[in-house]
Design an enzyme around this catalytic site. Structure first.
Site, PDB file in Angstrom:
ATOM      1  N   LYS A 132      41.383  29.571  -4.212  1.00  0.00           N
ATOM      2  CA  LYS A 132      40.000  29.920  -3.918  1.00  0.00           C
ATOM      3  C   LYS A 132      39.873  30.268  -2.434  1.00  0.00           C
ATOM      4  O   LYS A 132      40.675  29.823  -1.643  1.00  0.00           O
ATOM      5  CB  LYS A 132      39.036  28.807  -4.349  1.00  0.00           C
ATOM      6  CG  LYS A 132      39.261  27.465  -3.641  1.00  0.00           C
ATOM      7  CD  LYS A 132      38.872  27.277  -2.319  1.00  0.00           C
ATOM      8  CE  LYS A 132      38.370  27.161  -1.181  1.00  0.00           C
ATOM      9  NZ  LYS A 132      38.731  27.120   0.129  1.00  0.00           N
ATOM     10  N   TYR A 217      33.026  25.913  -1.789  1.00  0.00           N
ATOM     11  CA  TYR A 217      32.992  24.591  -2.422  1.00  0.00           C
ATOM     12  C   TYR A 217      31.548  24.172  -2.680  1.00  0.00           C
ATOM     13  O   TYR A 217      31.209  23.666  -3.761  1.00  0.00           O
ATOM     14  CB  TYR A 217      33.660  23.547  -1.528  1.00  0.00           C
ATOM     15  CG  TYR A 217      35.163  23.568  -1.505  1.00  0.00           C
ATOM     16  CD1 TYR A 217      35.904  23.278  -2.650  1.00  0.00           C
ATOM     17  CD2 TYR A 217      35.848  23.845  -0.325  1.00  0.00           C
ATOM     18  CE1 TYR A 217      37.283  23.286  -2.622  1.00  0.00           C
ATOM     19  CE2 TYR A 217      37.226  23.852  -0.285  1.00  0.00           C
ATOM     20  CZ  TYR A 217      37.944  23.567  -1.438  1.00  0.00           C
ATOM     21  OH  TYR A 217      39.327  23.568  -1.405  1.00  0.00           O
TER      22      TYR A 217
END
Length: 362
Positions: A132, A217
């Site tokens: 990510k 996040y």
């Protein structure tokens, strides 16, 4: 206790074990052949987190590397007993297509290079694990998805928190709503970079900046906590150290509105340490603090419920879950379609910050 990024890497305690509690999905199919994993990019995350985690996984193992630094190869070979034939450069990476030792290519290069090497991995006929954030733009994300579909390989994005057990409890609460309707979510993540060097995280072209590096996040947490997709976003970006953050954001604030009426307030920064996910509901509240550290994720709820399942390696759980999806030919937990949703919103956050307007999300 809030730790900076380098400290919480060191405190992952990967060598101490996998988890203190068994997970059903981890311990199934133990008789199956382990999935061979090749790490692309041997930076800090690969060297200090992923490679050690692969030594304690049940269903996958480290079998190869791709690096642009030839001097790293002897050290990695010695430490992990890797053969010469499984050592690759970025220029020879396509040759992995002919190597049966490697089933998965894990992309761990800077964000701005994800699409280039994820597509190369898919074209080699190997399953793709991509760190990510998935890529820098929605278009790049789609190109990765298309390449994996074309080559009939699985694609998963490295959102380790969606595999973490305390977080999974909160994901479940998005549907069961044990504390009533969700009213607001606050997701904050940051660390104070006191002596930043000129790294890719300060390079806009490579996908640097607080929002890409950490903010995803908080963004992903807002989405999995509500179980919804936002319908609008507003945002503000700023820096207190313009001499350092010449190309990227030091701090980003964003607000998401969801169809149910829930509102999420996100904050991410490379200038302030913070690490909490807080959910306020009609009949109570719950929180994880810290909510996405490499170790020590824990929380509680207003009725005294504790979220304290101990895990020593989130990455080992993540990679075993993804390996089992390959072994059993089942859907991956975090597919490319999940990654592209976040990047679509990230792009809107940058746009909203620039023009000072609330942006509608389709």
């Amino acid at each position: 206790m809030i730790l900076d990024r380098r400290t919480f890497i060191k405190t992952s305690s990967l060598a101490l074990g996998y988890s203190l509690l068994p997970f059903t999905n981890i311990y199934s199919n133990t008789g199956q052949k382990q999935i061979g994993v090749c790490l692309v990019g041997l930076g800090n995350y690969s060297a200090t987190v992923l490679a050690p985690a692969l030594q304690i996984t049940k269903h996958c193992k480290l079998t190869g590397i791709v690096t642009g630094s030839p001097w790293k190869i002897p050290k990695w070979q010695k430490r992990y007993n890797l053969p010469d034939k499984n050592m690759y450069s970025y220029d020879t990476m396509h040759e992995i297509a002919n190597n049966p030792d490697i089933d998965v290519i894990y992309i761990v290069v800077p964000t701005g290079l994800h699409a280039k090497y994820a597509i190369r991995a898919a074209n080699a006929g190997k399953h793709v694990w991509c760190e990510k954030p998935m890529a820098k733009t929605e278009a790049e994300c789609q190109s990765i998805i298309d390449a994996c579909k074309k080559n009939k390989v699985k694609l998963t994005i490295g959102y380790r928190m969606q595999h973490e057990p305390n977080t999974r409890t909160i994901i479940g609460w998005a549907n069961s709503k044990p504390y009533g309707k969700i009213k607001t979510v606050r997701a904050e993540i940051g660390y104070n970079v006191t002596n930043p060097a000129k790294t890719w995280r300060l390079d806009s072209e490579l996908g640097g900046g607080a929002m890409y590096d950490l903010g995803v996040y908080a963004l992903n947490a807002a989405r999995y906590t509500t179980g919804e997709e936002p319908i609008s976003v507003s945002a503000k970006q700023m820096t207190t150290r313009p001499e350092i953050f010449t190309e990227t954001d030091e701090t980003t604030y964003f607000t998401l509105a969801f169809p149910s009426g829930a509102i999420a307030h996100g904050k991410t920064s490379l200038g302030k340490s913070m690490h909490e996910l807080y959910v306020d509901c009609e009949n109570g509240w719950y929180t994880l603090a810290p909510f996405s550290m490499y170790a020590g994720v824990q929380g509680k709820a207003s009725d005294g419920t504790l979220l304290t399942i101990p895990v020593r390696s989130q990455q080992a759980i993540q990679m075993d879950d993804d390996a089992l999806a390959i072994i059993n030919d089942t859907p991956v937990m975090v597919p490319g379609e999940e990654g592209i949703k976040d990047i679509r919103i990230v792009e809107a956050i940058y746009k909203a910050s620039k023009n000072g307007k609330t942006i509608s999300l389709g």
